[in-house]
Design a protein around this motif. Structure first.
Motif, PDB file in Angstrom:
ATOM      1  N   PRO A  60      -6.015  -1.587  -3.661  1.00 38.36           N
ATOM      2  CA  PRO A  60      -5.735  -2.568  -2.724  1.00 38.36           C
ATOM      3  C   PRO A  60      -4.628  -3.679  -3.192  1.00 38.36           C
ATOM      4  O   PRO A  60      -4.929  -4.653  -3.702  1.00 38.36           O
ATOM      5  CB  PRO A  60      -7.157  -3.258  -2.504  1.00 38.36           C
ATOM      6  CG  PRO A  60      -7.756  -2.951  -4.033  1.00 38.36           C
ATOM      7  CD  PRO A  60      -7.136  -1.611  -4.513  1.00 38.36           C
ATOM      8  N   CYS A  61      -3.459  -3.166  -3.509  1.00 36.09           N
ATOM      9  CA  CYS A  61      -2.588  -3.830  -3.935  1.00 36.09           C
ATOM     10  C   CYS A  61      -1.154  -3.247  -3.391  1.00 36.09           C
ATOM     11  O   CYS A  61      -0.737  -2.266  -2.995  1.00 36.09           O
ATOM     12  CB  CYS A  61      -2.361  -3.839  -5.396  1.00 36.09           C
ATOM     13  SG  CYS A  61      -2.137  -2.305  -6.078  1.00 36.09           S
ATOM     14  N   ARG A  62      -0.177  -4.480  -3.271  1.00 34.71           N
ATOM     15  CA  ARG A  62       1.165  -3.951  -2.627  1.00 34.71           C
ATOM     16  C   ARG A  62       2.392  -4.821  -3.127  1.00 34.71           C
ATOM     17  O   ARG A  62       1.764  -6.305  -3.616  1.00 34.71           O
ATOM     18  CB  ARG A  62       1.180  -4.008  -1.143  1.00 34.71           C
ATOM     19  CG  ARG A  62       0.724  -5.524  -0.628  1.00 34.71           C
ATOM     20  CD  ARG A  62       0.778  -5.256   1.055  1.00 34.71           C
ATOM     21  NE  ARG A  62       2.045  -5.350   1.466  1.00 34.71           N
ATOM     22  CZ  ARG A  62       2.260  -4.376   2.099  1.00 34.71           C
ATOM     23  NH1 ARG A  62       1.661  -3.155   2.481  1.00 34.71           N
ATOM     24  NH2 ARG A  62       3.617  -4.244   2.751  1.00 34.71           N
ATOM     25  N   MET A  63       3.558  -4.474  -3.285  1.00 40.26           N
ATOM     26  CA  MET A  63       4.578  -5.283  -3.639  1.00 40.26           C
ATOM     27  C   MET A  63       5.017  -6.260  -2.566  1.00 40.26           C
ATOM     28  O   MET A  63       5.002  -5.801  -1.750  1.00 40.26           O
ATOM     29  CB  MET A  63       5.928  -4.608  -4.324  1.00 40.26           C
ATOM     30  CG  MET A  63       5.462  -3.761  -5.582  1.00 40.26           C
ATOM     31  SD  MET A  63       6.862  -2.615  -5.919  1.00 40.26           S
ATOM     32  CE  MET A  63       6.755  -1.557  -4.411  1.00 40.26           C
ATOM     33  N   ALA A  64       5.338  -7.515  -3.111  1.00 44.35           N
ATOM     34  CA  ALA A  64       5.681  -8.401  -2.006  1.00 44.35           C
ATOM     35  C   ALA A  64       7.424  -8.264  -1.584  1.00 44.35           C
ATOM     36  O   ALA A  64       8.143  -7.723  -2.464  1.00 44.35           O
ATOM     37  CB  ALA A  64       5.849  -9.838  -2.732  1.00 44.35           C
ATOM     38  N   ALA A  68       6.787   2.754  -1.035  1.00 43.06           N
ATOM     39  CA  ALA A  68       5.858   2.754  -2.079  1.00 43.06           C
ATOM     40  C   ALA A  68       4.533   2.167  -1.979  1.00 43.06           C
ATOM     41  O   ALA A  68       3.368   2.347  -2.347  1.00 43.06           O
ATOM     42  CB  ALA A  68       6.317   2.071  -3.592  1.00 43.06           C
ATOM     43  N   ASN A  69       4.370   0.650  -1.109  1.00 49.55           N
ATOM     44  CA  ASN A  69       3.417   0.087  -0.827  1.00 49.55           C
ATOM     45  C   ASN A  69       2.340   1.058   0.211  1.00 49.55           C
ATOM     46  O   ASN A  69       1.034   0.761  -0.025  1.00 49.55           O
ATOM     47  CB  ASN A  69       3.610  -1.351  -0.053  1.00 49.55           C
ATOM     48  CG  ASN A  69       4.414  -2.362  -1.060  1.00 49.55           C
ATOM     49  OD1 ASN A  69       4.251  -2.193  -2.066  1.00 49.55           O
ATOM     50  ND2 ASN A  69       5.245  -3.019  -0.304  1.00 49.55           N
ATOM     51  N   SER A  70       3.061   1.711   1.019  1.00 47.74           N
ATOM     52  CA  SER A  70       2.260   2.488   2.090  1.00 47.74           C
ATOM     53  C   SER A  70       1.383   3.664   1.365  1.00 47.74           C
ATOM     54  O   SER A  70       0.387   3.856   1.571  1.00 47.74           O
ATOM     55  CB  SER A  70       3.064   3.310   3.071  1.00 47.74           C
ATOM     56  OG  SER A  70       3.903   1.981   3.808  1.00 47.74           O
ATOM     57  N   LEU A  71       2.300   4.213   0.065  1.00 48.10           N
ATOM     58  CA  LEU A  71       1.144   5.113  -0.671  1.00 48.10           C
ATOM     59  C   LEU A  71       0.349   4.498  -1.620  1.00 48.10           C
ATOM     60  O   LEU A  71      -0.550   5.374  -1.772  1.00 48.10           O
ATOM     61  CB  LEU A  71       2.431   6.080  -1.332  1.00 48.10           C
ATOM     62  CG  LEU A  71       3.478   6.804  -0.540  1.00 48.10           C
ATOM     63  CD1 LEU A  71       4.590   7.514  -1.302  1.00 48.10           C
ATOM     64  CD2 LEU A  71       2.831   7.803   0.433  1.00 48.10           C
TER      65      LEU A  71
END
Length: 317
Positions: free
Chosen positions: A170-174, A161-164
């Motif tokens: 500009p956000c991603r889950m930790a 999901a972060n890659s998509l």
């Protein structure tokens, strides 16, 4: 998951062959070829029957699948679906190490003499490490293998999901701290650890890699990586950084104030400046910092020279 095919030298020629993950990769390759053939046959059938909706649907699904495989290659490798060919190595009876790596689907072999081999062992790194900025691997032993946290299905789903999402926002889950292990060798003349296997993602595969590393050390005479020394270096580096941070002096601020105190020159009285110009004690360029004083009415103005007994003529002189 990929498994080690052999952990002992061949009885016929005495060569220790490392084929970590080769059997699993071949199975995945055969399954992928079968799926591609089925997809092409279905596409050809829809095209011959002039079914436009079916052709467009197949093209859209194939394009989406290629994008997912491209962007989510790392989380898919955590699940065991790795498109990168595995590393192949052979340890000769005389202790020489021959490593075969793949570059543009072409195998490149490199031979290392026995004298150049320093250590052979299992190392671990962070699973979400940036491939463009490789991290320093840490040696792993049977006593420290229980400290590893391997990626699971939920971690792979979050990373996918972060890659998509990062393609648009500009956000991603930790993610929680994750690690992967691999078999490697420290060779003189090489700046980094030479990889001898793909990433191990289960505790069973780590144990097999430890067994394979022990067999390679017995045949080459290389030593085992020192875990205590690596930890001491990392801890000393962290201690130096913390010590430098603690040695910084506190800011020179007064209690309850946000800015350092300013030192102003004491005001001079007309008596102390008798015989000199009234603006002689003012700092240079003071008119830039303060506004000129407000002019008072003629009736309220008081002549300071009349109170001190001086005269304007002596001041101007």
């Amino acid at each position: 998951m990929p498994t080690v095919d052999a952990c002992k030298p061949d009885a016929a020629d005495g060569v220790l062959r490392g084929r970590v993950g080769m059997r699993q990769w071949l199975k995945q390759g055969v399954a992928l070829v079968i799926l591609c053939c089925m997809d092409f046959a279905l596409f050809l059938a829809c095209f011959i029957d002039t079914q436009l909706i079916g052709v467009v649907t197949l093209l859209a699904l194939n394009s989406l699948l290629l994008v997912i495989l491209r962007l989510c290659s790392r989380p898919l490798s955590w699940l065991g679906f790795d498109t990168i060919p595995p590393v192949i190595f052979d340890v000769q009876p005389d202790g020489k190490l021959q490593v075969g790596t793949w570059k543009s689907w072409v195998m490149q072999k490199k031979l290392y003499p026995r004298e150049a081999l320093k250590t052979i062992g299992v190392y671990h790194v962070a699973a979400d490490a940036d491939p463009g900025k490789p991290m320093k691997p840490i040696p792993l032993t049977s006593d420290t293998k229980c400290e590893l946290e391997f990626p699971r299905c939920r971690d792979a789903a979050k990373e996918c999901a972060n890659s998509l999402v990062t393609c648009c926002l500009p956000c991603r889950m930790a993610l929680r701290p994750l690690s992967v292990a691999f078999l490697g060798a420290s060779v003189r003349g090489e700046m980094e650890i030479v990889r001898l296997s793909r990433d191990a993602l289960t505790m069973e595969m780590v144990e097999e890699l430890l067994e394979l590393a022990a067999a390679a050390r017995r045949q080459t005479g290389a030593s085992e990586p020192q875990v205590a020394a690596a930890r001491a270096v990392s801890s000393s580096t962290a201690g130096v950084a913390v010590g430098r941070r603690e040695e910084l002096p506190p800011p020179d601020l007064e209690e309850g104030s946000e800015e350092p105190p300013t030192h102003e020159a004491p005001a001079q009285t007309p008596a102390a400046t008798s015989g000199a110009s009234p603006s002689a004690g003012a700092p240079p360029c003071a008119f830039l910092d303060e506004l000129p004083p407000r002019r008072e009415p003629e009736a309220a103005r008081v002549d300071p020279w009349s109170q001190t007994g001086g005269s304007p003529q002596s001041s101007t002189a």
